[in-house]
Write an enzyme that holds these catalytic residues in place. Structure first.
Site, short mmCIF file in Angstrom:
data_model
loop_
_atom_site.label_atom_id
_atom_site.label_comp_id
_atom_site.label_asym_id
_atom_site.label_seq_id
_atom_site.Cartn_x
_atom_site.Cartn_y
_atom_site.Cartn_z
N ASP A 8 0.86 -1.19 0.00
CA ASP A 8 0.00 0.00 0.00
C ASP A 8 0.89 1.24 0.00
O ASP A 8 1.77 1.37 0.86
CB ASP A 8 -0.89 0.03 1.24
CG ASP A 8 -1.97 -1.06 1.20
OD1 ASP A 8 -2.02 -1.81 0.22
OD2 ASP A 8 -2.75 -1.14 2.17
N ASP A 129 -15.52 -3.31 -0.54
CA ASP A 129 -15.07 -3.05 0.82
C ASP A 129 -16.29 -2.78 1.68
O ASP A 129 -17.08 -1.88 1.38
CB ASP A 129 -14.13 -1.85 0.86
CG ASP A 129 -13.00 -1.97 -0.16
OD1 ASP A 129 -12.45 -3.08 -0.29
OD2 ASP A 129 -12.69 -0.97 -0.84
#
Length: 239
Positions: A8, A129
Site C-alpha cells: 500500500d 469493501d
C-alpha cells in the site's frame, strides 16, 4: 488458491493502515522496491498494490511509482486506488499491470464498470469493501446503502469474473478474515473471490483454502512476521 502479498503506497512510501484509518498509517519497510523483491524471493507469483492517496483523492497519485515497482519486480500485479475512468485503466494496463481493481466506481458509476469489462474483460477486478456488511467507497470514507452480496451479484451480472472482498473491521488487525461473510459471498456468486483483511497466520490461509477462495491478500501479517510468505505459498500449492 493464490497468495497476493500487498504493498500500500501513501506519500510514495510502503505503509499499512488499521481498519482503513489513514491516521494510523505506519511505514513498514524501507521501500516498495525492497518489499516486492522479498515477495519474489519468497516464491510469490502475484502482488497486490494500492494507491492509498489515489483512493482518497479519486485520481491517480502514485501511479508512476506503482508501475515502476511492478515492472522491476517481475511479478504479475493487480492495482487499485483512484481508478475512476478509462484513461486510468488504460494507463495501468499499458504500463505492465495485469489487472486493475475498480472499487468506488462499482458503487457510483456502473456504466464505467460495464464499459471497462466489455473492453478489457478479465483484467477488470471489482473491489468490494464493507463494514457491517454495507459497502464503503472513496478510500472507505463514504457509506453506501448497498449490501456487499447485492453489489457482488450486480457485478456478476455485468460480466465481472473476479472480486476482492475486504471486511474493513478486520483489515490491518491480524484478527483473522471474516470467514462467515466470505463463505456467504463465495456461495452467492460464481465470481472468483479474493479475501482481503485480517489474514494473520497460516491457519487463516488453510481456512480460506477450505472455503474455496480464489486468493488471499496478505499485508500486515507478512511485515509483522506472523505469517511466513514462503510457507503460505507452499501450503496453497500442496492443497
Amino acid at each position: 488458491m493464490i497468495i497476493l502479498p500487498a504493498i500500500d503506497i501513501k506519500g510514495g512510501e510502503c505503509v499499512r493502515l488499521v481498519k482503513g484509518d489513514y491516521s494510523t498509517a505506519q511505514k513498514v519497510i524501507e521501500s516498495p522496491y525492497l518489499a516486492a523483491q522479498r515477495f519474489a524471493d519468497a516464491g510469490a507469483n502475484w502482488m497486490h498494490m494500492v494507491d492509498l492517496d489515489g483512493a482518497k483523492d479519486a485520481k491517480l497519485v502514485n501511479a508512476d511509482l506503482i508501475a515502476d515497482v511492478a515492472k522491476s519486480s517481475g511479478l504479475s500485479v493487480e492495482v487499485g486506488g483512484g481508478i475512476r475512468d478509462m484513461k486510468a485503466v488504460e494507463y495501468y494496463l499499458s504500463h505492465g499491470i495485469n489487472r486493475v481493481i475498480l472499487g468506488s466506481a462499482a458503487v457510483k458509476d456502473q456504466q464505467f464498470v460495464i464499459d471497462a469489462v466489455n473492453t478489457f474483460g478479465d483484467q477488470i477486478v471489482i473491489g468490494i469493501d464493507a463494514k457491517d456488511g454495507m459497502v464503503r467507497a472513496e478510500g472507505w470514507l463514504d457509506n453506501s446503502e448497498i449490501n456487499y452480496i447485492e453489489l457482488a451479484k450486480r457485478m456478476e451480472d455485468v460480466g465481472v469474473k473476479t472480486i476482492v472482498f475486504t471486511d474493513i473491521e478486520q483489515d490491518g488487525t491480524l484478527a483473522g478474515p471474516n470467514l462467515k461473510q466470505l463463505d456467504s459471498l463465495i456461495k452467492s456468486v460464481s465470481c472468483n473471490i479474493i479475501a482481503s483483511g485480517g489474514v494473520a497466520v497460516l491457519k487463516d490461509i488453510k481456512n480460506l483454502i477450505e472455503l474455496n477462495a480464489y486468493g488471499a491478500i496478505c499485508g500486515k501479517s507478512i511485515y509483522s512476521g506472523s505469517l511466513d510468505l514462503r510457507q503460505a505459498i507452499e501450503t496453497t500449492r500442496n492443497s
